[in-house]
Design a protein around this motif. Sequence first.
Motif, PDB file in Angstrom:
ATOM      1  N   GLN A 141       0.797  -1.089  -0.110  1.00  0.00           N
ATOM      2  CA  GLN A 141      -0.146  -0.003   0.148  1.00  0.00           C
ATOM      3  C   GLN A 141       0.762   1.056   0.313  1.00  0.00           C
ATOM      4  O   GLN A 141       0.482   2.372  -0.447  1.00  0.00           O
ATOM      5  CB  GLN A 141      -0.916  -0.005   1.303  1.00  0.00           C
ATOM      6  N   ASN A 142       2.229   1.094   0.696  1.00  0.00           N
ATOM      7  CA  ASN A 142       2.677   2.257   0.784  1.00  0.00           C
ATOM      8  C   ASN A 142       3.708   2.371  -0.302  1.00  0.00           C
ATOM      9  O   ASN A 142       4.594   3.247  -0.540  1.00  0.00           O
ATOM     10  CB  ASN A 142       3.807   2.330   1.745  1.00  0.00           C
ATOM     11  N   HIS A 143       3.675   1.571  -1.534  1.00  0.00           N
ATOM     12  CA  HIS A 143       4.353   1.557  -2.808  1.00  0.00           C
ATOM     13  C   HIS A 143       5.846   1.668  -2.589  1.00  0.00           C
ATOM     14  O   HIS A 143       6.634   2.480  -3.061  1.00  0.00           O
ATOM     15  CB  HIS A 143       3.922   2.825  -3.675  1.00  0.00           C
ATOM     16  N   LYS A 144       6.435   0.632  -1.684  1.00  0.00           N
ATOM     17  CA  LYS A 144       7.800   0.579  -1.352  1.00  0.00           C
ATOM     18  C   LYS A 144       8.593  -0.022  -2.406  1.00  0.00           C
ATOM     19  O   LYS A 144       9.810   0.221  -2.510  1.00  0.00           O
ATOM     20  CB  LYS A 144       7.752  -0.142  -0.115  1.00  0.00           C
ATOM     21  N   PHE A 145       7.952  -0.705  -3.052  1.00  0.00           N
ATOM     22  CA  PHE A 145       8.548  -1.444  -4.249  1.00  0.00           C
ATOM     23  C   PHE A 145       8.221  -1.231  -5.613  1.00  0.00           C
ATOM     24  O   PHE A 145       7.094  -0.707  -5.807  1.00  0.00           O
ATOM     25  CB  PHE A 145       8.470  -3.111  -3.918  1.00  0.00           C
ATOM     26  N   LYS A 146       8.892  -1.486  -6.732  1.00  0.00           N
ATOM     27  CA  LYS A 146       8.602  -1.222  -7.922  1.00  0.00           C
ATOM     28  C   LYS A 146       8.927  -2.425  -8.762  1.00  0.00           C
ATOM     29  O   LYS A 146       9.767  -3.435  -8.335  1.00  0.00           O
ATOM     30  CB  LYS A 146       9.574   0.125  -8.684  1.00  0.00           C
ATOM     31  N   VAL A 147       7.869  -2.607  -9.824  1.00  0.00           N
ATOM     32  CA  VAL A 147       8.254  -3.916 -10.596  1.00  0.00           C
ATOM     33  C   VAL A 147       9.285  -4.073 -11.295  1.00  0.00           C
ATOM     34  O   VAL A 147      10.199  -2.978 -11.876  1.00  0.00           O
ATOM     35  CB  VAL A 147       7.042  -3.928 -11.695  1.00  0.00           C
ATOM     36  N   CYS A 148       9.895  -5.056 -11.506  1.00  0.00           N
ATOM     37  CA  CYS A 148      11.247  -5.276 -12.087  1.00  0.00           C
ATOM     38  C   CYS A 148      11.168  -5.956 -13.655  1.00  0.00           C
ATOM     39  O   CYS A 148      10.226  -6.115 -14.006  1.00  0.00           O
ATOM     40  CB  CYS A 148      12.198  -6.342 -11.362  1.00  0.00           C
ATOM     41  N   LEU A 149      12.252  -6.257 -14.229  1.00  0.00           N
ATOM     42  CA  LEU A 149      12.298  -6.745 -15.318  1.00  0.00           C
ATOM     43  C   LEU A 149      11.477  -7.813 -15.502  1.00  0.00           C
ATOM     44  O   LEU A 149      10.705  -8.225 -16.705  1.00  0.00           O
ATOM     45  CB  LEU A 149      13.580  -7.283 -15.923  1.00  0.00           C
ATOM     46  N   GLU A 150      11.417  -8.841 -14.608  1.00  0.00           N
ATOM     47  CA  GLU A 150      10.709 -10.005 -14.659  1.00  0.00           C
ATOM     48  C   GLU A 150       9.201  -9.767 -14.889  1.00  0.00           C
ATOM     49  O   GLU A 150       8.324 -10.602 -15.765  1.00  0.00           O
ATOM     50  CB  GLU A 150      10.873 -10.614 -13.421  1.00  0.00           C
ATOM     51  N   PHE A 151       8.554  -8.623 -14.492  1.00  0.00           N
ATOM     52  CA  PHE A 151       7.269  -8.354 -14.725  1.00  0.00           C
ATOM     53  C   PHE A 151       7.009  -7.762 -16.432  1.00  0.00           C
ATOM     54  O   PHE A 151       6.208  -8.351 -17.010  1.00  0.00           O
ATOM     55  CB  PHE A 151       6.767  -6.962 -13.926  1.00  0.00           C
ATOM     56  N   ILE A 154       8.710  -8.890 -19.000  1.00  0.00           N
ATOM     57  CA  ILE A 154       9.004  -9.891 -19.853  1.00  0.00           C
ATOM     58  C   ILE A 154       7.842 -11.036 -19.497  1.00  0.00           C
ATOM     59  O   ILE A 154       8.003 -12.011 -20.286  1.00  0.00           O
ATOM     60  CB  ILE A 154      10.442 -10.338 -19.717  1.00  0.00           C
ATOM     61  N   GLY A 155       7.016 -10.830 -18.577  1.00  0.00           N
ATOM     62  CA  GLY A 155       5.749 -11.743 -18.498  1.00  0.00           C
ATOM     63  C   GLY A 155       6.214 -13.034 -17.617  1.00  0.00           C
ATOM     64  O   GLY A 155       5.300 -13.978 -17.420  1.00  0.00           O
ATOM     65  N   ASN A 156       7.328 -12.951 -16.657  1.00  0.00           N
ATOM     66  CA  ASN A 156       7.520 -13.894 -15.878  1.00  0.00           C
ATOM     67  C   ASN A 156       7.044 -13.813 -14.431  1.00  0.00           C
ATOM     68  O   ASN A 156       6.940 -14.683 -13.326  1.00  0.00           O
ATOM     69  CB  ASN A 156       9.136 -14.236 -15.663  1.00  0.00           C
ATOM     70  N   CYS A 157       6.397 -12.791 -13.943  1.00  0.00           N
ATOM     71  CA  CYS A 157       5.711 -12.163 -12.893  1.00  0.00           C
ATOM     72  C   CYS A 157       4.796 -11.376 -13.115  1.00  0.00           C
ATOM     73  O   CYS A 157       4.788 -10.378 -14.070  1.00  0.00           O
ATOM     74  CB  CYS A 157       6.742 -11.612 -12.058  1.00  0.00           C
ATOM     75  N   LYS A 158       3.634 -11.354 -12.304  1.00  0.00           N
ATOM     76  CA  LYS A 158       2.571 -10.388 -12.690  1.00  0.00           C
ATOM     77  C   LYS A 158       2.513  -9.267 -11.866  1.00  0.00           C
ATOM     78  O   LYS A 158       1.410  -8.464 -11.810  1.00  0.00           O
ATOM     79  CB  LYS A 158       1.101 -11.029 -12.314  1.00  0.00           C
ATOM     80  N   GLY A 159       3.503  -9.102 -10.962  1.00  0.00           N
ATOM     81  CA  GLY A 159       3.722  -7.814 -10.224  1.00  0.00           C
ATOM     82  C   GLY A 159       2.959  -7.617  -9.061  1.00  0.00           C
ATOM     83  O   GLY A 159       2.407  -6.649  -8.828  1.00  0.00           O
ATOM     84  N   PRO A 160       2.949  -8.637  -7.998  1.00  0.00           N
ATOM     85  CA  PRO A 160       2.320  -8.501  -6.928  1.00  0.00           C
ATOM     86  C   PRO A 160       2.968  -7.492  -5.952  1.00  0.00           C
ATOM     87  O   PRO A 160       2.193  -6.934  -4.825  1.00  0.00           O
ATOM     88  CB  PRO A 160       2.256  -9.698  -6.131  1.00  0.00           C
ATOM     89  N   CYS A 161       3.976  -6.877  -6.238  1.00  0.00           N
ATOM     90  CA  CYS A 161       4.861  -5.739  -5.399  1.00  0.00           C
ATOM     91  C   CYS A 161       3.979  -4.476  -5.681  1.00  0.00           C
ATOM     92  O   CYS A 161       4.029  -3.575  -4.946  1.00  0.00           O
ATOM     93  CB  CYS A 161       6.256  -5.778  -5.659  1.00  0.00           C
ATOM     94  N   GLU A 162       3.464  -4.397  -6.716  1.00  0.00           N
ATOM     95  CA  GLU A 162       2.677  -3.328  -6.988  1.00  0.00           C
ATOM     96  C   GLU A 162       1.054  -3.461  -7.005  1.00  0.00           C
ATOM     97  O   GLU A 162       0.490  -2.703  -7.727  1.00  0.00           O
ATOM     98  CB  GLU A 162       3.087  -2.311  -8.197  1.00  0.00           C
ATOM     99  N   ALA A 163       0.728  -4.555  -6.339  1.00  0.00           N
ATOM    100  CA  ALA A 163      -0.549  -4.915  -6.423  1.00  0.00           C
ATOM    101  C   ALA A 163      -1.171  -5.241  -7.705  1.00  0.00           C
ATOM    102  O   ALA A 163      -2.438  -4.935  -7.795  1.00  0.00           O
ATOM    103  CB  ALA A 163      -1.501  -3.430  -5.470  1.00  0.00           C
ATOM    104  N   HIS A 164      -0.412  -5.497  -8.488  1.00  0.00           N
ATOM    105  CA  HIS A 164      -1.008  -5.677 -10.028  1.00  0.00           C
ATOM    106  C   HIS A 164      -1.800  -7.437  -9.944  1.00  0.00           C
ATOM    107  O   HIS A 164      -2.528  -7.632 -10.767  1.00  0.00           O
ATOM    108  CB  HIS A 164      -0.026  -5.844 -11.015  1.00  0.00           C
ATOM    109  N   GLU A 165      -1.566  -7.842  -8.939  1.00  0.00           N
ATOM    110  CA  GLU A 165      -1.946  -9.337  -8.728  1.00  0.00           C
ATOM    111  C   GLU A 165      -2.557  -9.492  -7.159  1.00  0.00           C
ATOM    112  O   GLU A 165      -1.768  -9.162  -6.434  1.00  0.00           O
ATOM    113  CB  GLU A 165      -0.932 -10.639  -8.961  1.00  0.00           C
ATOM    114  N   SER A 166      -3.403 -10.134  -7.172  1.00  0.00           N
ATOM    115  CA  SER A 166      -4.178 -10.270  -5.650  1.00  0.00           C
ATOM    116  C   SER A 166      -3.472 -11.443  -4.953  1.00  0.00           C
ATOM    117  O   SER A 166      -2.998 -12.395  -5.581  1.00  0.00           O
ATOM    118  CB  SER A 166      -5.548 -10.400  -5.811  1.00  0.00           C
ATOM    119  N   LEU A 167      -3.468 -11.472  -3.674  1.00  0.00           N
ATOM    120  CA  LEU A 167      -2.600 -12.382  -2.678  1.00  0.00           C
ATOM    121  C   LEU A 167      -3.641 -13.819  -3.072  1.00  0.00           C
ATOM    122  O   LEU A 167      -3.105 -14.967  -3.220  1.00  0.00           O
ATOM    123  CB  LEU A 167      -2.834 -12.282  -1.611  1.00  0.00           C
TER     124      LEU A 167
END
Length: 599
Positions: A163-173, A175-188
């Motif tokens: 919620q505090n936007h402490k992290f940013k999505v990386c290259l893995e997001f 190129i499609g290897n991760c859906k970006g939960p660090c920026e709430a792009h994917e629900s728990l």
Amino acid sequence: MQQPSLELQIQSLPDSPGVYQYFDKEGKILYVGKAKNLKKRVSSYFNKVHDIAKTNVLVKKIVTIKHIVVPTESDALLLENNLIKKLQPRYNVLLRDDKSYPWLCIKKEPFSRVFSTRRMIKDGSEYFGPYTNFKTVNTILELIKELYPLRTCNYDLNEQNIQNHKFKVCLEFHIGNCKGPCEAHESLENYQAQVDAIRQILKGNFKDSLRDFKKKMTELAADMQFEAAQIIKEKIEVLENYQSRSTIVNPKINHVDVFSIVSDEGAAYVNFLQIAHGSIIRSHTTEIKKKLDESDEELLSLMIVELRERFHLLSKEIIVPFEVDLGEQIKVTVPQLGDKKQILELSERNAKFYRIEQLKQIQIVDPDRHTNRIMAQMQKDLRLHVEPRHIECFDNSNIQGTNPVSACVVFKDGKPSKKDYRHFNIKTVEGPNDFASMEEVVYRRYKRMLDEEQTLPQLIIIDGGKGQLSSALKSIDALGLRGKVAIIGIAKRLEELFYPGDSVPLYLDKKSETLKVIQHLRNEAHRFGITFHRDKRSKSALQSSMEDIPGIGEKTMQTLIQHFKSVKRLKLASEQEISSVVGASKAKKIIDFYQTSNP
């Protein structure tokens, strides 16, 4: 306080299940064993001379006997396993721990990571394995990556940090290897549903994942989202391909462990297969060096406990080749036919192939050890008092009753020693008589060896059945060698081994190395005898053919026999070639004779 005598220590042992420990005079642990009845088992070590030298050495060193009584034999097996690993006694098989094996971890954290590790940390995370090599681990991780886009970062993805936007999505997001939960792009909830599916795959259950993917593919296709549907279809193919490499005969077989054992004189090889939802999810073969000629039953029981502990096997049913006592909580199945029998045979094949690979490697890098193992195995299989380092095999040859000869071939350390091969012309026997011929050549062979004070073989093999063996024995008795040299006969057709005074033949396993060495000996004796017989017969025919040639005497005949060997070669030779051997005058007589006479 004075140490009680061994006899007193044995007499005071209880008639109960338990574990016994042997110590030497310095208090060092020698051996740990289990027993259904402590007094009977320990007494058996001291009331006879053992066939295995190491056991006799062990018994001589024992000064102190200690024991631990337990409620059941299966408890004794568990305790024995723990004590061997802890104390590492000199005369026990060595049991390794599992520190070097990799695991797959599902980390206990928000948006769980899945990764390989060699360390188990008790923090609530789930560990699957251990696996026997990293190749298997990497294959599974690649499968998971193909199917489910999980994060690989080690960020603390708690709700507040996101919620505090402490992290940013990386290259893995990107190129499609991760859906970006660090920026709430994917629900728990969605992420953990994928982790649950991975958990089932690691347990060997592919059905749920396949069902969910197929359902999703159908929905996307119905929605005209064909590119997305194609991606899901490719994932289904990946999963089905992985499953097809592991599927067994019957998918109903679930949560079962299969154990088998193959052994020889010096080692045993135990294979286990872990079965879940009709698939092999783990296979492992281990080699155990024998210390005191332990039985297959003893070794397999010990290794089942060891492997279940090492690989954290929790199944309630095991499949084995014979009955073992592991307590009432584990169902022991000894299949006679059907799917479970096929799985057991698969496990046994794995153990056999592993053994063959190990023996081939030993033969290349340590030929002496390979030879020692075969010699020890032959001593055991053939019930000999010593290893048959020097073996001699006799065979008679008298095709169509002419020119009877015998051959003796010699093997040293299981290999042909061709410089020691010998041919025998039969001197005292008229006509074809295998029994009398065998009696003659055996007597001549060992009379000469005794006269020349040569070292006698440890084993004599007679190629033939009871008749030839009896004839050979007459000569052995006449020379006073009965009891000093072992002698056996091998029948030509059924590979039956006959022993003096024993009417019942011994049958060896058709695949045993002992039988292979004996067959090699027999084939060499036959080949060597036949070659000599043909050579002698050809020379006889040549001499007979030359007897009618005018002007050719005995000495010239012998010169021609030595050079041309056969009538055919002499007839095909040119006058110049014959002239170079016996002179021009005699060469012309020979050429004229064969040209005018019928071939």
